[in-house]
Write a protein that holds these residues in place. Sequence first.
Motif, PDB file in Angstrom:
ATOM      1  N   PHE A  49      -3.609 111.617  38.555  1.00 10.33           N
ATOM      2  CA  PHE A  49      -3.872 111.589  36.840  1.00 10.33           C
ATOM      3  C   PHE A  49      -3.230 112.588  36.348  1.00 10.33           C
ATOM      4  O   PHE A  49      -3.859 113.368  35.348  1.00 10.33           O
ATOM      5  CB  PHE A  49      -4.883 110.716  36.340  1.00 10.33           C
ATOM      6  CG  PHE A  49      -5.518 111.209  34.927  1.00 10.33           C
ATOM      7  CD1 PHE A  49      -4.695 110.089  33.889  1.00 10.33           C
ATOM      8  CD2 PHE A  49      -7.217 110.812  34.519  1.00 10.33           C
ATOM      9  CE1 PHE A  49      -4.982 109.395  33.233  1.00 10.33           C
ATOM     10  CE2 PHE A  49      -6.762 110.244  33.482  1.00 10.33           C
ATOM     11  CZ  PHE A  49      -5.950 109.388  32.302  1.00 10.33           C
ATOM     12  N   PRO A  50      -1.521 112.367  36.511  1.00 15.97           N
ATOM     13  CA  PRO A  50      -1.447 113.685  35.460  1.00 15.97           C
ATOM     14  C   PRO A  50      -1.359 113.821  34.333  1.00 15.97           C
ATOM     15  O   PRO A  50      -1.483 112.495  33.342  1.00 15.97           O
ATOM     16  CB  PRO A  50       0.369 113.622  36.462  1.00 15.97           C
ATOM     17  CG  PRO A  50       0.106 112.159  36.359  1.00 15.97           C
ATOM     18  CD  PRO A  50      -0.882 111.745  36.758  1.00 15.97           C
ATOM     19  N   PHE A  51      -0.619 115.252  33.666  1.00  7.64           N
ATOM     20  CA  PHE A  51      -0.558 114.787  32.157  1.00  7.64           C
ATOM     21  C   PHE A  51       0.753 113.678  32.161  1.00  7.64           C
ATOM     22  O   PHE A  51       1.807 113.899  32.368  1.00  7.64           O
ATOM     23  CB  PHE A  51      -0.533 115.972  31.774  1.00  7.64           C
ATOM     24  CG  PHE A  51      -1.566 117.168  31.635  1.00  7.64           C
ATOM     25  CD1 PHE A  51      -2.771 116.996  30.832  1.00  7.64           C
ATOM     26  CD2 PHE A  51      -1.504 117.510  32.365  1.00  7.64           C
ATOM     27  CE1 PHE A  51      -3.615 117.756  30.838  1.00  7.64           C
ATOM     28  CE2 PHE A  51      -2.890 119.106  32.714  1.00  7.64           C
ATOM     29  CZ  PHE A  51      -3.428 118.648  31.847  1.00  7.64           C
ATOM     30  N   PRO A  52       0.635 112.819  31.023  1.00  8.70           N
ATOM     31  CA  PRO A  52       1.782 111.977  30.401  1.00  8.70           C
ATOM     32  C   PRO A  52       2.770 112.707  29.683  1.00  8.70           C
ATOM     33  O   PRO A  52       2.810 114.206  29.971  1.00  8.70           O
ATOM     34  CB  PRO A  52       0.959 111.521  29.113  1.00  8.70           C
ATOM     35  CG  PRO A  52      -0.535 112.021  28.228  1.00  8.70           C
ATOM     36  CD  PRO A  52      -0.990 112.699  29.552  1.00  8.70           C
ATOM     37  N   LYS A  53       4.268 112.210  30.450  1.00 12.51           N
ATOM     38  CA  LYS A  53       5.361 113.198  30.040  1.00 12.51           C
ATOM     39  C   LYS A  53       5.305 112.806  27.937  1.00 12.51           C
ATOM     40  O   LYS A  53       4.391 111.447  27.839  1.00 12.51           O
ATOM     41  CB  LYS A  53       6.453 112.529  30.551  1.00 12.51           C
ATOM     42  CG  LYS A  53       6.341 112.577  31.794  1.00 12.51           C
ATOM     43  CD  LYS A  53       7.416 111.714  32.586  1.00 12.51           C
ATOM     44  CE  LYS A  53       7.245 112.540  33.530  1.00 12.51           C
ATOM     45  NZ  LYS A  53       8.773 111.679  35.018  1.00 12.51           N
ATOM     46  N   PRO A  54       5.883 113.870  27.774  1.00  7.38           N
ATOM     47  CA  PRO A  54       5.407 113.490  26.226  1.00  7.38           C
ATOM     48  C   PRO A  54       7.079 112.292  25.931  1.00  7.38           C
ATOM     49  O   PRO A  54       7.816 111.702  26.473  1.00  7.38           O
ATOM     50  CB  PRO A  54       6.553 114.642  25.431  1.00  7.38           C
ATOM     51  CG  PRO A  54       6.324 115.799  26.604  1.00  7.38           C
ATOM     52  CD  PRO A  54       6.299 114.750  27.661  1.00  7.38           C
ATOM     53  N   LEU A  55       6.885 111.996  24.902  1.00  6.48           N
ATOM     54  CA  LEU A  55       7.240 110.639  24.479  1.00  6.48           C
ATOM     55  C   LEU A  55       8.585 110.996  23.999  1.00  6.48           C
ATOM     56  O   LEU A  55       8.937 112.617  23.240  1.00  6.48           O
ATOM     57  CB  LEU A  55       6.788 110.198  22.964  1.00  6.48           C
ATOM     58  CG  LEU A  55       5.528 109.311  23.376  1.00  6.48           C
ATOM     59  CD1 LEU A  55       4.893 108.411  22.546  1.00  6.48           C
ATOM     60  CD2 LEU A  55       5.382 107.877  25.401  1.00  6.48           C
ATOM     61  N   LEU A  56       9.980 110.404  23.979  1.00  9.04           N
ATOM     62  CA  LEU A  56      10.922 110.826  23.573  1.00  9.04           C
ATOM     63  C   LEU A  56      11.366 111.043  21.648  1.00  9.04           C
ATOM     64  O   LEU A  56      10.370 110.453  21.173  1.00  9.04           O
ATOM     65  CB  LEU A  56      12.213 109.766  24.335  1.00  9.04           C
ATOM     66  CG  LEU A  56      12.743 109.607  25.279  1.00  9.04           C
ATOM     67  CD1 LEU A  56      13.213 108.264  25.888  1.00  9.04           C
ATOM     68  CD2 LEU A  56      12.738 110.962  26.152  1.00  9.04           C
ATOM     69  N   PRO A  57      11.603 112.147  21.543  1.00 14.35           N
ATOM     70  CA  PRO A  57      11.433 112.313  20.038  1.00 14.35           C
ATOM     71  C   PRO A  57      12.488 110.464  19.492  1.00 14.35           C
ATOM     72  O   PRO A  57      13.388 109.785  19.886  1.00 14.35           O
ATOM     73  CB  PRO A  57      12.561 113.137  19.939  1.00 14.35           C
ATOM     74  CG  PRO A  57      12.814 113.531  20.988  1.00 14.35           C
ATOM     75  CD  PRO A  57      13.205 113.321  22.092  1.00 14.35           C
ATOM     76  N   GLY A  58      11.700 110.210  18.060  1.00  6.69           N
ATOM     77  CA  GLY A  58      11.983 108.956  17.286  1.00  6.69           C
ATOM     78  C   GLY A  58      11.606 107.870  18.023  1.00  6.69           C
ATOM     79  O   GLY A  58      11.664 106.787  17.705  1.00  6.69           O
ATOM     80  N   THR A  59      11.061 108.267  19.377  1.00 11.05           N
ATOM     81  CA  THR A  59       9.662 106.421  19.517  1.00 11.05           C
ATOM     82  C   THR A  59       8.791 106.577  19.170  1.00 11.05           C
ATOM     83  O   THR A  59       7.968 107.341  18.267  1.00 11.05           O
ATOM     84  CB  THR A  59       8.993 107.481  21.014  1.00 11.05           C
ATOM     85  OG1 THR A  59      10.193 107.907  21.683  1.00 11.05           O
ATOM     86  CG2 THR A  59       8.496 106.279  21.814  1.00 11.05           C
ATOM     87  N   VAL A  60       9.230 104.752  18.738  1.00  5.08           N
ATOM     88  CA  VAL A  60       8.017 104.334  17.450  1.00  5.08           C
ATOM     89  C   VAL A  60       6.928 104.166  18.635  1.00  5.08           C
ATOM     90  O   VAL A  60       6.732 103.005  19.019  1.00  5.08           O
ATOM     91  CB  VAL A  60       8.470 103.396  16.763  1.00  5.08           C
ATOM     92  CG1 VAL A  60       7.385 102.873  15.376  1.00  5.08           C
ATOM     93  CG2 VAL A  60       9.887 103.856  16.025  1.00  5.08           C
ATOM     94  N   LEU A  61       5.764 104.559  17.954  1.00 12.36           N
ATOM     95  CA  LEU A  61       4.426 104.038  18.688  1.00 12.36           C
ATOM     96  C   LEU A  61       3.882 102.910  17.825  1.00 12.36           C
ATOM     97  O   LEU A  61       2.725 102.946  17.141  1.00 12.36           O
ATOM     98  CB  LEU A  61       3.422 105.809  18.140  1.00 12.36           C
ATOM     99  CG  LEU A  61       3.233 106.250  19.704  1.00 12.36           C
ATOM    100  CD1 LEU A  61       2.554 107.432  19.029  1.00 12.36           C
ATOM    101  CD2 LEU A  61       3.839 105.890  20.968  1.00 12.36           C
ATOM    102  N   THR A  62       4.184 102.079  18.409  1.00 14.91           N
ATOM    103  CA  THR A  62       3.432 100.078  18.712  1.00 14.91           C
ATOM    104  C   THR A  62       2.424 100.351  19.164  1.00 14.91           C
ATOM    105  O   THR A  62       2.339 101.106  20.241  1.00 14.91           O
ATOM    106  CB  THR A  62       4.812  99.238  18.234  1.00 14.91           C
ATOM    107  OG1 THR A  62       4.609  99.089  19.671  1.00 14.91           O
ATOM    108  CG2 THR A  62       5.829  98.605  17.743  1.00 14.91           C
TER     109      THR A  62
END
Length: 193
Positions: A49-62
Amino acid sequence: MIETTPLADISITRVVSEAGVTRPTFYQQFPDILAAARVAAFRRLETAFPFPKPLLPGTVLTTERVRDCIVKQAEPLFEHLAAHRAFYVSVMDEAGTAGFFDELIDFTAARLLPEAMAASAGSPERVAITTKFFAGGLTWLTIRWLRDDTTSSAAVMSRQVADLVANFIGGVVSAESDQASQQTAPCRHEEFP
């Protein structure tokens, strides 16, 4: 060893013999077998259960995007837990302390989608409280699954967790949008930051 032998039946002599270390080396790291078992559980979990990778810049969180991200992270974890169910149940039942479960909740909280929780919860204090709340609930749900539910697959559990978090996040974002657009009366729970 823990998957096949109760912790009460595992001696330090056996552990040091199989690990190829001396008793003093063991005692430099752990006060007893139970402490070693707790550390072993967290080491296994860190890999699964690693840390999640950061979302790419500009990713919309729906809501759907959050659900997909959680399923991708949770399914391998639940597969790992299912494969090592006996180990984790043994550690929880025989070596679990209040401190162990607190650390387990903190461990889970640190691995929830930070961007999604931040977007849904507001102030840093509220994000921390909300994340810890969800981590506690998810930890409880996972423990119940490990102990009692051998019929639900890893895929089913990961979707259930993803649905819970995504529905919460989607509901908060929708509620905030509705409140801002309609200027409705404030919620009676204004004591939350």
